[in-house]
Design a protein around this motif. Structure first.
Motif, mmCIF file in Angstrom:
data_model
loop_
_atom_site.group_PDB
_atom_site.id
_atom_site.type_symbol
_atom_site.label_atom_id
_atom_site.label_comp_id
_atom_site.label_asym_id
_atom_site.label_seq_id
_atom_site.Cartn_x
_atom_site.Cartn_y
_atom_site.Cartn_z
ATOM 1 N N ASP A 19 1.035 -1.191 -0.073
ATOM 2 C CA ASP A 19 0.017 -0.066 0.184
ATOM 3 C C ASP A 19 0.878 1.161 0.040
ATOM 4 O OD1 ASP A 19 -1.375 2.334 1.833
ATOM 5 O OD2 ASP A 19 -3.079 1.008 0.941
ATOM 6 N N PRO A 20 0.618 2.214 -1.068
ATOM 7 C CA PRO A 20 1.542 3.501 -0.984
ATOM 8 C C PRO A 20 1.726 4.037 0.413
ATOM 9 C CG PRO A 20 -0.500 3.663 -2.254
ATOM 10 C CD PRO A 20 -0.295 2.330 -2.032
ATOM 11 N N GLN A 39 7.359 -0.644 -7.972
ATOM 12 C CA GLN A 39 7.094 -1.458 -9.271
ATOM 13 C C GLN A 39 5.584 -1.593 -9.388
ATOM 14 O OE1 GLN A 39 9.201 -4.965 -8.792
ATOM 15 N NE2 GLN A 39 11.362 -4.094 -9.079
ATOM 16 N N ILE A 40 4.825 -0.462 -10.114
ATOM 17 C CA ILE A 40 3.575 -0.421 -10.330
ATOM 18 C C ILE A 40 3.369 -0.113 -11.680
ATOM 19 C CG2 ILE A 40 3.032 0.317 -8.085
ATOM 20 C CD1 ILE A 40 2.770 3.003 -9.119
ATOM 21 N N ASP A 41 2.390 -0.496 -12.314
ATOM 22 C CA ASP A 41 1.927 -0.074 -13.666
ATOM 23 C C ASP A 41 1.612 1.317 -13.945
ATOM 24 O OD1 ASP A 41 0.795 -0.271 -16.270
ATOM 25 O OD2 ASP A 41 -0.719 -2.195 -15.853
ATOM 26 N N ALA A 46 -4.734 5.516 -10.924
ATOM 27 C CA ALA A 46 -5.250 5.704 -9.756
ATOM 28 C C ALA A 46 -4.229 5.428 -8.571
ATOM 29 C CB ALA A 46 -6.590 4.780 -9.187
ATOM 30 N N LEU A 47 -3.316 4.454 -9.022
ATOM 31 C CA LEU A 47 -2.287 3.881 -8.100
ATOM 32 C C LEU A 47 -0.908 4.903 -8.246
ATOM 33 C CD1 LEU A 47 -1.154 2.069 -5.828
ATOM 34 C CD2 LEU A 47 -0.692 0.439 -8.009
ATOM 35 N N VAL A 48 -0.942 5.290 -9.437
ATOM 36 C CA VAL A 48 0.395 6.257 -9.529
ATOM 37 C C VAL A 48 0.052 7.580 -8.880
ATOM 38 C CG1 VAL A 48 1.583 7.639 -11.340
ATOM 39 C CG2 VAL A 48 1.041 5.379 -11.927
ATOM 40 N N MET A 49 -1.137 8.199 -8.926
ATOM 41 C CA MET A 49 -1.307 9.183 -8.148
ATOM 42 C C MET A 49 -1.468 9.077 -6.908
ATOM 43 S SD MET A 49 -1.639 11.714 -9.999
ATOM 44 C CE MET A 49 -0.237 11.213 -11.198
ATOM 45 N N ALA A 50 -2.025 7.805 -6.234
ATOM 46 C CA ALA A 50 -1.882 7.961 -4.783
ATOM 47 C C ALA A 50 -0.502 7.520 -4.378
ATOM 48 C CB ALA A 50 -2.750 6.508 -4.619
ATOM 49 N N THR A 51 0.470 6.848 -5.137
ATOM 50 C CA THR A 51 1.530 6.661 -4.508
ATOM 51 C C THR A 51 2.278 8.252 -4.466
ATOM 52 O OG1 THR A 51 1.675 4.671 -5.603
ATOM 53 C CG2 THR A 51 3.818 5.639 -5.124
ATOM 54 N N GLU A 94 7.526 10.486 -15.072
ATOM 55 C CA GLU A 94 7.058 11.682 -15.210
ATOM 56 C C GLU A 94 5.592 11.931 -14.402
ATOM 57 O OE1 GLU A 94 6.570 15.702 -16.905
ATOM 58 O OE2 GLU A 94 8.338 14.391 -16.498
ATOM 59 N N GLU A 95 4.820 10.929 -14.506
ATOM 60 C CA GLU A 95 3.493 11.160 -13.796
ATOM 61 C C GLU A 95 3.662 10.858 -12.421
ATOM 62 O OE1 GLU A 95 0.730 11.813 -15.525
ATOM 63 O OE2 GLU A 95 2.049 12.368 -16.803
ATOM 64 N N ILE A 96 4.377 10.162 -11.763
ATOM 65 C CA ILE A 96 4.410 9.734 -10.417
ATOM 66 C C ILE A 96 5.346 10.892 -9.553
ATOM 67 C CG2 ILE A 96 6.653 8.478 -10.062
ATOM 68 C CD1 ILE A 96 4.590 6.370 -8.643
ATOM 69 N N GLY A 97 6.058 11.855 -10.271
ATOM 70 C CA GLY A 97 6.857 12.753 -10.018
ATOM 71 C C GLY A 97 8.057 12.437 -9.439
#
Length: 286
Positions: A19-20, A39-41, A46-51, A94-97
């Protein structure tokens, strides 16, 4: 949590299935101010932004999204697959910062490019391929903040300070950065005994392009009449950590200083303690 990997556990380049919020919190509890991208897709927005939000909330920088597969695979289908996945890695960064996406150049072989080494890896052809790939990844994704980087590696054309500088000039893209692994530049006894000078040379030649570092140590086997270099726990080898840290601290941007290749969480804790102690002696707050 018993069967899940926490911050600093054995996977160097990210953790799967955590869990992030818990992962970010664990990093903060352990005193880490930077983390590998889990290691996420990249398509799981949603998971990218949550992380991204979880790590931002804890004040932990996401350092690098690593894709450690052979983007020079000699089998066409595998090569295309890995290059597409590398695009995903840069997009994720890029998307996850994250600061960067990183891979090694690879090797002219089919399969694992980390451990199958070829003479072609040092040719002008390899250099041009590295330039072409870097431009392709960057021009396709068009990142505004994340960098694409090749990790310095002793088994291909990224094996020297001079070649890294040449690559920066040849790629000629703003978001092409340098992932500085000082240990990977130690490939002979002369370099082994002058790692501090090599760190200074890196900063002098391309310090403004360094975006992330790996922190580890290396020891030359003795007695021996052939050169055998082995990674060891921080503080048990010959890397001039103080000079390395001083040089990185002097750069204009905050640089992640990432531990890797350790086997257990306890080893990561021990290495982190050593690096922090060294930093404290230098007046550097990690």
């Amino acid at each position: 949590m018993a069967q899940q990997k926490a911050a600093g556990a054995g996977e160097s380049h990210g953790a799967a299935g955590i869990d992030p919020v818990l992962l970010a919190r664990k990093h903060k509890e352990k005193g880490f101010t930077a983390a590998y991208v889990p290691q996420i897709d990249a398509k799981d927005t949603a998971l990218v932004m949550a992380t991204r939000e979880a790590f931002q909330k804890e004040g932990v920088m996401l350092s690098e999204a690593g894709y450690w597969e052979n983007i020079m695979d000699t089998e066409a289908e595998s090569r295309a697959y890995h290059r597409n996945r590398q695009l995903d890695s840069l997009y994720l960064a890029e998307e996850i910062g994250a600061v960067c996406s990183v891979n090694i150049f690879g090797s002219y072989c089919h399969g694992n490019g980390n451990s199958q080494h070829k003479a072609l890896n040092f040719t002008d052809e390899a250099f041009e391929a590295a330039v072409e790939m870097a431009r392709y990844f960057l021009d396709t994704v068009k990142p505004k903040t994340a960098f694409f980087t090749y990790e310095i590696f002793p088994f291909d054309i990224t094996d020297s300070v001079e070649n890294i500088e040449r690559l920066i000039k040849a790629v000629d893209r703003k978001q092409f950065g340098v992932h500085l692994d000082l240990v990977n530049l130690i490939n002979c006894p002369r370099a082994y005994f002058s790692s501090g000078d090599i760190a200074k040379e890196c900063v002098r030649r391309f310090g403004d392009r360094i975006v992330s570092c790996h922190a580890k140590d290396i020891k030359m086997k003795e007695p021996s009449i052939s050169v055998i270099l082995e990674e060891v726990l921080m503080g048990q080898g010959n890397i001039d950590l103080k000079t390395f840290m001083r040089q990185i601290e002097g750069l204009s941007r905050p640089i992640p200083f990432m531990l890797e290749h350790l086997k257990t969480e306890a080893e990561y804790d021990s290495a982190a303690e050593y690096v922090r102690k060294t930093g404290k002696e230098l007046g550097i707050n990690l």
